[in-house]
Scaffold this active site. Structure first.
Site, short mmCIF file in Angstrom:
data_model
loop_
_atom_site.label_atom_id
_atom_site.label_comp_id
_atom_site.label_asym_id
_atom_site.label_seq_id
_atom_site.Cartn_x
_atom_site.Cartn_y
_atom_site.Cartn_z
N SER A 354 0.82 -1.20 0.00
CA SER A 354 0.00 0.00 0.00
C SER A 354 0.85 1.25 0.00
O SER A 354 1.82 1.36 0.75
CB SER A 354 -0.93 0.02 1.22
OG SER A 354 -1.71 1.19 1.24
N ASP A 355 0.50 2.18 -0.86
CA ASP A 355 1.08 3.51 -0.81
C ASP A 355 0.64 4.16 0.50
O ASP A 355 -0.39 3.80 1.07
CB ASP A 355 0.59 4.31 -2.02
CG ASP A 355 0.99 5.76 -1.95
OD1 ASP A 355 2.18 6.03 -1.75
OD2 ASP A 355 0.11 6.63 -2.08
N LYS A 356 1.42 5.10 0.99
CA LYS A 356 1.07 5.79 2.24
C LYS A 356 0.25 7.04 1.99
O LYS A 356 -0.91 7.13 2.38
CB LYS A 356 2.33 6.14 3.04
CG LYS A 356 2.03 6.91 4.34
CD LYS A 356 3.29 7.36 5.03
CE LYS A 356 3.98 8.50 4.30
NZ LYS A 356 3.19 9.77 4.36
N THR A 357 0.87 8.01 1.33
CA THR A 357 0.26 9.33 1.19
C THR A 357 -0.99 9.27 0.32
O THR A 357 -0.93 8.91 -0.85
CB THR A 357 1.27 10.31 0.57
OG1 THR A 357 2.49 10.26 1.32
CG2 THR A 357 0.73 11.72 0.58
N ASP A 607 -2.78 5.93 -5.15
CA ASP A 607 -3.61 7.02 -5.66
C ASP A 607 -2.89 7.96 -6.61
O ASP A 607 -3.52 8.76 -7.27
CB ASP A 607 -4.16 7.84 -4.48
CG ASP A 607 -3.07 8.64 -3.79
OD1 ASP A 607 -1.93 8.14 -3.71
OD2 ASP A 607 -3.35 9.76 -3.32
#
Length: 903
Positions: A354-357, A607
């Protein structure tokens, strides 16, 4: 793993009245940023006169060398895409059946099978045609126009015409049109004091805008948030940061996991069908040579009908309908499935990167637990921060301060004028200055008519303003080590406009989404390991991981490109780590690729543009709410609702769909094996055959009934699902062999014990071959006993309805010829039902005792031997690692116990 509700912020040491001598220095946190390499040949082209720019002739030469500043795309013709749904092992098998139907003149069957082929292709094409082109979306993120110096004039033109060496002007709000190097001067050559604030969160995942000055690199598609500077273009088109991301997406177009599984099943069915049918054909030709029965056309008609009946023509359609129903169910929960097979593949995902931001976090700075001193409260620091905030400033930090104050302070609610503070009046305001690094406001308290000053700015500046404070400096350092951005706030003491005292330190962070922690916990409970992969700084990633209840083993990107380590060692890092920080799109792509090479099915959420290559490469790419067009187009699944909780809904739905599909596959392979085994043996031994119409009727009726498996009740697995093709085929052969035994029992008992006529024998065998394998689907629905999860009413009625129909046409002699009577009809159906219960116990026994090691020993192949040996080595390594970890934890526990005892 801790529950997110148990997570507490690490306390900042309280301020003491002593030690405020200013001896503690503020530690500067090093910002790690990816550095673009410029070749010597390209560097020579970058020394353009800033106020002259390139000439038209030079631009033409460079356009010839570097090409236009745009992303080249390769579009696939829609017709070719539609035709691609007619490829694959099962599809080829069905297409052969269509040809065979035409050869023998069975036009009814020809039409039905051809219709099934087109239905399957249409379902897949229509569902997936909704997906946008990832490269199209990337192109939309680029700026369309730019201001550039050419021939001594500042002109505006399309960004596609930029070349390396062009001098471009970057201002507030601009989308940067190409990668460039800042020159530290304004649009007309004047020196600039302030930095250029650039938001590159969509590219790198960094939650805060970055201050960039002379010599720094700015990336195409970043957004200028503050300041103005000129830059020289260094890279254009596919050579830019975003261009390389597009290139990675063009590479990530390999065959999907589900297609591989279907092809393996199809290859097995093709093999046994072709081999057995060819043996029967050769046998009949040789044995009946010289007779009418031995004529090639006559023999061909017999074996072609047998082949058509054996081929699972409904398999792709049942699979597609089941996945389409699942996609429709997910759409009601605001989860849009773009690639239909992603519904099945999500069930087998065991690692979710998973990406964080913007994915795990909100991608917006918010007010966190502040450091306070001199008896000031949280409301005090918010109020003074608001008074010293510049109204309307386009700065994320100022916006975060104003938003927090307006949400938490009662005095700022229900105001007549938006910028007024009831009870206070700002009489003078000094905006932020790059040299002073703070804002100052002179404020009058209206009820006392007394004035005071408020200052807000960089921590070291504010600490210096109040005459030094070691405790505050330590607090700032503690906040920085946790990745929190600190901002100092001070006000003048009562009766003075020059003597400042410290109010405290605001701490700002991009906080986790409200449901992220719970989603991660539920994913872990379902056997899915969640790993954070972010372009943000390592300390920030560790703080967010801590707040989410994740492990804090966050490694930097250097571990992914370590030249001293093999891919196997780097893969072990990927498996054991809780995440990676300071990564670029190539690194995210590499993490997914390394895990996939180990045989792990990987999901990826993101995202931004920087996530697009990894989203495309992953087995299941998930674009979250509010994502960029690039991420949305690269993904297989798009979340329309904020937050990540719908991912768990997706996992549960996909596992239910997987169980239905695996259930049908096991049933269909078993039926095919039984069908071929029985007719192969009976033809070779007795040359007995059934009317073609009855064979086709079995095929069509049973496949039509099993279409409703898409709405059957399913027992959801607590762990990621696996097809286990070896187990599936082995179990199918065992069940098929047992069914073949029952078929011969029916045949010989009816013929030799009850001495029935040939037409009655044919009807008896039709009803048995229709019902006995069909009832097995009640068993294949589950890996446990059939009574552990009862079928849905619709599914039960559909399956039983087809067999009641088959029984009625046999009892009354419709289509089959001679009636068999109610006694035979009820007896055959009853025996089939009882036998499926016996087969259910056999199935449970095999499921409980089967493992990969058994398959590797029973059917040894080079690949299986290597895979088994590698598993044993990894098991030993993992045992050593976990033993070492346990030892370290025990030592840590003992140390804590000793410290507690001493305290």
């Amino acid at each position: 793993m801790s529950d997110k509700n148990d997570i507490q912020l690490q306390p900042v040491p309280p301020a003491s009245k002593e030690g405020k001598v200013g001896n503690v220095e503020i530690e500067e946190q090093v910002h790690h940023e990816h550095v673009e390499e410029i070749s010597p040949e390209l560097e020579v082209l970058l020394h353009t006169d800033p106020l002259q720019g390139l000439s038209d002739d030079e631009v033409a030469r460079r356009l010839e060398t570097f090409g236009r500043n745009e992303l080249i795309e390769k579009k696939r013709h829609p017709l070719l895409k539609f035709l691609s749904y007619f490829t694959g092992a099962i599809a080829y098998l069905i297409e052969i059946a269509v040809i065979f139907s035409a050869v023998v003149g069975d036009w009814a069957d020809f039409g039905i099978i051809l219709a099934l082929l087109f239905i399957n292709a249409t379902i897949g094409f229509v569902e997936e045609a909704k997906a946008e082109s990832a490269l199209d979306a990337l192109k939309q993120t680029l700026a369309l126009k730019t201001r550039c110096w050419r021939n001594g004039h500042l002109v505006e033109f399309d960004t596609a015409e930029l070349v390396p060496g062009d001098i471009i002007v970057l201002r507030l709000g601009d989308i940067i049109p190409a990668d460039g190097r800042l020159l530290g001067i304004g649009a007309t050559g004047e020196a600039t004091e302030g930095d250029l604030m650039v938001d590159q969160s969509a590219l790198t995942g960094e939650s805060l805008p970055l201050a960039k000055n002379k010599g720094a690199t700015v990336y195409s598609s970043s957004i200028v948030k503050q300041g103005q500077q000129m830059a020289v273009v260094t890279k254009t088109g596919g050579d830019t940061f975003i261009g390389r991301a597009a290139g990675l997406m063009a590479v990530a177009t390999e065959e999907g996991h589900f297609q591989k599984i279907i092809n393996r099943i199809g290859n097995f069915l093709i093999l046994i069908t072709v081999v057995l049918v060819l043996i029967i054909m050769i046998y009949l030709l040789v044995k009946n040579r010289g007779t009418d029965k031995g004529q090639f056309k006559h023999v061909l008609e017999q074996v072609l009908v047998l082949t058509i009946a054996a081929i699972p023509v409904g398999l792709p359609t049942v699979m597609s309908v089941t996945m389409a129903m699942g996609a429709k169910e997910l759409a009601l929960r605001k989860v849009i499935v773009k690639r239909l097979t992603a519904v099945e593949e999500m069930a087998s995902v065991s690692v979710l990167c998973s990406d964080k931001t913007g994915t795990l976090t909100l991608n917006e700075l918010t007010f966190d637990e502040p450091y306070l001193t001199n008896s000031y409260t949280s409301n005090d620091i918010l109020l003074y921060s608001y008074l010293a905030a510049e109204p309307g400033a386009n700065d994320p930090i100022e916006f975060a301060v104003r938003t927090a104050a307006e949400e938490q302070l009662d005095v700022l609610k229900d105001r007549t004028h938006k910028h007024d503070v009831p009870g206070y009046k700002v009489t003078s305001f000094l905006p932020f200055n790059p040299s002073t690094k703070m804002t100052q406001a002179t404020v009058m308290k209206l009820d006392t008519q007394q004035s005071f000053k408020v200052a807000k700015g960089a921590p070291q500046v504010i600490i210096r303003l109040v005459g030094g404070d070691d405790d505050a400096a330590r607090a700032v350092n503690a906040l920085a080590k946790r990745g929190l951005r600190a901002l100092g706030v001070a006000r003048t003491k009562p009766g003075s406009l020059e003597d400042y005292e410290l109010v405290g330190m605001i701490s700002l962070i991009d906080p986790p989404r409200p449901d992220s922690g719970e989603t991660i916990r539920r994913c872990n409970d379902m056997g899915v390991d969640v790993k954070m992969i972010t372009g943000d700084q390592q300390i920030i990633a560790k703080e967010v991981a801590h707040r989410l209840g994740m492990g804090r083993v966050i490694l930097d990107a250097g571990h992914l490109v370590d030249a001293d380590k093999s891919d196997e060692e780097i893969t072990e890092h990927c498996i054991r780590a809780d995440g990676f920080a300071q990564v670029i799109p190539e690194h995210k792509y590499r993490v997914v690729e390394l895990l996939q090479n180990r045989g792990i099915l990987v999901g990826m959420t993101g995202d931004g543009v920087n996530d697009a290559p990894a989203l495309k490469k992953a087995n299941v790419g998930i674009a979250v709410h509010g994502c960029t067009d690039a991420a949305r187009s690269a993904a297989d699944i798009v979340l329309l609702a904020p937050g990540l909780s719908t991912i768990v809904d997706g996992l549960m739905t996909s596992r239910a769909i997987f169980q239905r599909m695996r259930s049908y596959a096991l049933y269909r392979i078993t039926s095919t094996v039984h069908f071929l085994m029985f007719f192969f043996c009976i033809t070779m031994a007795l040359e007995w055959r059934m009317k073609p119409i009855l064979l086709i009727l079995i095929c069509i009726l049973n496949d039509a009934a099993t279409l409703v498996i898409s709405v059957d009740n399913a027992k959801i697995s607590a762990h990621p699902d696996k097809w286990r093709i070896g187990q599936l085929i082995f179990l199918s052969i065992v069940l098929g062999a047992l069914l073949t035994t029952l078929s011969f029992a029916h045949f010989f008992v009816a013929r030799d014990v009850f001495h029935v006529e040939d037409d009655v024998l044919e009807a008896i065998m039709y009803l048995h071959i229709s019902s006995a394998p069909h009832f097995v689907i009640f068993s294949t629905r589950l890996s446990g006993y059939f009574w552990e999860n009862m079928p849905s009413p619709i599914f039960f009625i559909a399956v039983m309805g087809t067999q009641v129909f088959a029984m009625l046409i046999c009892v009354y002699g419709i289509i089959v010829g001679q009636p068999i009577g109610w006694l035979w009809g009820i007896a055959i159906i009853g025996i089939s039902l009882a036998y499926f219960v016996f087969l259910d116990f056999v199935k449970v026994f095999i499921f409980r005792h089967w493992n990969f090691e058994f398959t590797a020993h029973a059917w040894p192949t080079k690949v299986r031997k290597e895979k088994l040996a590698a598993r044993k080595v990894r098991a030993i390594q993992q045992q050593r690692v976990w033993t070492a970890i346990s030892s370290v934890r025990q030592i840590g526990a003992k140390i804590k116990a000793l410290e507690a005892f001493k305290g």
